[in-house]
Structures are given as C-alpha cells and as structure tokens.
Write an enzyme that holds these catalytic residues in place. Structure first.
Site, PDB file in Angstrom:
ATOM      1  N   ARG A   2      -2.020 -11.566  13.128  1.00 28.43           N
ATOM      2  CA  ARG A   2      -2.651 -10.170  13.021  1.00 28.43           C
ATOM      3  C   ARG A   2      -3.912  -9.941  14.191  1.00 28.43           C
ATOM      4  O   ARG A   2      -4.580 -10.965  14.379  1.00 28.43           O
ATOM      5  CB  ARG A   2      -3.436  -9.855  11.601  1.00 28.43           C
ATOM      6  N   LYS A  10      -4.260  -2.527  -3.524  1.00 23.51           N
ATOM      7  CA  LYS A  10      -3.684  -1.450  -2.782  1.00 23.51           C
ATOM      8  C   LYS A  10      -2.609  -0.632  -3.558  1.00 23.51           C
ATOM      9  O   LYS A  10      -1.957  -0.041  -3.133  1.00 23.51           O
ATOM     10  CB  LYS A  10      -3.177  -1.797  -1.455  1.00 23.51           C
ATOM     11  N   PRO A  22      -1.577   2.795   4.698  1.00 24.18           N
ATOM     12  CA  PRO A  22      -2.734   3.062   3.889  1.00 24.18           C
ATOM     13  C   PRO A  22      -3.441   1.813   3.529  1.00 24.18           C
ATOM     14  O   PRO A  22      -2.728   0.909   2.942  1.00 24.18           O
ATOM     15  CB  PRO A  22      -2.345   3.606   2.804  1.00 24.18           C
ATOM     16  N   GLU A  23      -4.804   1.769   3.627  1.00 22.17           N
ATOM     17  CA  GLU A  23      -5.588   0.474   3.164  1.00 22.17           C
ATOM     18  C   GLU A  23      -6.223   0.971   1.925  1.00 22.17           C
ATOM     19  O   GLU A  23      -6.277   2.004   1.501  1.00 22.17           O
ATOM     20  CB  GLU A  23      -6.660   0.245   4.352  1.00 22.17           C
TER      21      GLU A  23
END
Ligand SMILES: [Zn+2]
Length: 309
Positions: free
Chosen positions: A299, A59, A2-3
């Site tokens: 990333r 977040k 989840p972002e």
C-alpha cells in the site's frame, strides 16, 4: 473506494430514508460474484421484512430487519404489528414456518435477521423511484412498500451482499469506540510497521489507507516505525489523531449525503483536505519539505520526512 467516514455517511442517509419501510420484493441479478449468501437466501431473508435500523460495523452497512422471513407482504405486516403490540415469539415463528421459502440458512427470530452490504471498491446504494432509469451494473433491487426502490449498483463487483441471523460481527474494535487503553494495548507489542498495524482489520476495523496516513501525519509518526517502538505519548497522540481525522471526515460527509444516496453516485463526497495522502513531492503544509511516498505491504504510504519521526 469508500472508507469508514463515507460508509458512515451512507449509513446515516439510508437510516433516514428506509427505516420503517418494508421490503416488498427483491430482484437479484445473475452475477454471482457479489453474493456471499445464495440469492434465494437473500430474497427469503429480505422479502416481507421491515427495516428497523441501518447502522455500520467497520466498513459494512448493516440493515436490521424485523418480520417473518419469506412471507408475503401482508403476513410481514401482520408480523410486525404483532411485535409492536408486544406480540409473542411463538406467533412469529409460526409465520416463518408457513412461509414457503423461509429458513434457507436464515432463522426467523422476532428481530429477524440482518442484511449486510459491503461496498467494496465501487459499490453504491441508491434510493430512487421505480421510474428512474436502471443503471448499468445494478445487481439488486429491493421494492419498498413506500413505492421507492433501494438499488445496489457495483461496476467492479468487489462489493458483497449477505444475510445473517443476527449479531453480525466483522471482528476488530470500532475505531470511534475504542478507548485509549484498548488502543494502547492493541499496538504496544506489535512488531509490524505502525501503518500496517493500523490497516489490520482484526485490530481496528474500518481504518483505511487514506485515514491511516493522515492520522500518522497528525501524530508526527513515520508509517514505517515499528508499532512496538512507539512511546506511550506517541500512541496517545496517534489515538487522538485517528479519532479526530475520522470525526472530521464524517462531519464533512454529513453535508453531502443526499447527493450520494439519491443521485447516480458520481458526485462523491466533500473530502477532508489531505495533508499527506496523494501529495507525493508536494510541499508539506507545515514545513514545506517534499512529501514522500513509500510502499508498505503493497500500500502507498505518504509522509513528511521532517514532521514525522
Ligand atoms: Zn512537514
């Protein structure tokens, strides 16, 4: 994973569902990995407390609580009624001292504490009926006065649960609240690739990999560009792109909130259509060049070699 937009969606759903409800009791499982505060502190901070608001910080899901800590439900109810009629701080403090498990690192104050939930990779919150089957990997069950339960489920256990006295601050600036001037100041002198600067949670909090790639595409900036090499105009475009991408994703998420919070969580979200993220070798939606994938500080980063400079 989840972002920010997903967390915002979950937070709005939770706020609608549990604000005003009181946590009667808490069951915490035996896996310590996800507990950033001791289980006893979490139970003491949650039990008997009323949920006054659910909001987001980066977040993190932040549940604001009111009522004296570690008291029984009836005491908790008395506490909150006292406050709503302008009850004194003194009264609440006294309640906290009376509570047998009060104050294990969490101080009872009138706006008494915050419960912080970080979903990690696979964490989810579910508001359900007590008769609903308990999913595998359920780590916490909060019984609510309304008769429902709030459950925290996390198969991979990268999620985190903790309690704070007040004013929880994960650092960084909210990407949806940052001003253009602040944004420019954050990135202007950074020698790192702009992509890693965007992911640096000490600068902006909550911008994740997908939304960083999508923002850079919309702004026409290659992920490897040094932040300090960007012109004012490019920074301005990036500022607008970040806001736009996050706002669009939140708007889409808003329509799927009930699925995520109520059901078993497998439904997921309506995703923003990715223009570059996860589209390696596929044609750019603007110029048809093949989208490239590179790795920047571990990333994946996706960009169009034609549209991004
Ligand atoms: Zn292109």
């Amino acid at each position: 994973m989840p972002e920010l937009p997903e967390v915002e969606t979950i937070v709005r759903g939770l706020d609608k569902r549990i604000t005003g409800d009181t946590i009667e009791s808490v069951w915490i499982g035996s896996r310590p990995q996800i507990l950033k505060s001791p289980a006893a502190s979490i139970a003491a901070a949650l039990e008997g407390r009323k949920v006054v608001r659910v909001h987001r910080a980066g977040k993190h899901i932040v549940v604001d609580l009111a009522g004296a800590a570690g008291t029984t439900l009836s005491a908790g109810k008395r506490g909150s009624r006292a406050r709503s009629t302008g009850g004194s701080v003194k009264k609440t403090r006294k309640k906290a001292q009376d509570g047998s498990r009060a104050d294990e690192g969490v101080r009872a104050t009138p706006t008494a504490g915050q419960w912080i939930i970080h979903l990690g990779m696979t964490g989810r919150t579910v508001v359900c009926e007590p008769t609903d089957e308990i999913a595998k990997h359920t780590h916490l069950i909060a019984k609510l006065a309304s008769g429902r339960e709030l459950r925290f489920i996390d198969p991979r256990m990268f999620g985190k649960l903790s309690v704070h006295a007040s004013g929880f601050d994960p650092g960084g600036i909210e990407p949806l609240e940052v001003t253009e001037d602040q944004f420019m100041a954050l990135f202007r002198r950074r020698k790192t690739p702009i992509k890693s600067a965007l992911l640096n949670q000490k600068l902006l909090r909550g911008v994740g990999n997908i939304y960083a790639d999508e923002s850079l595409f919309r702004a026409g900036i290659r992920p490897r560009r040094r932040a300090s090499s960007l012109t004012k105009d490019q920074l301005r475009r990036l500022y607008r792109a970040v806001q736009e991408v996050l706002a669009e994703a939140i708007a889409l998420g808003g329509s799927s909130v009930s699925d995520y919070v109520d059901a078993d969580g497998e439904e997921g979200f309506f995703q923003l259509q990715h223009r570059v993220y996860g589209r390696e070798n596929e044609p750019c939606l603007v110029c048809k060049s093949g989208i490239r994938r590179i790795v920047i500080v571990g990333r994946s980063s996706h960009y169009c070699p034609q549209c991004q400079k």
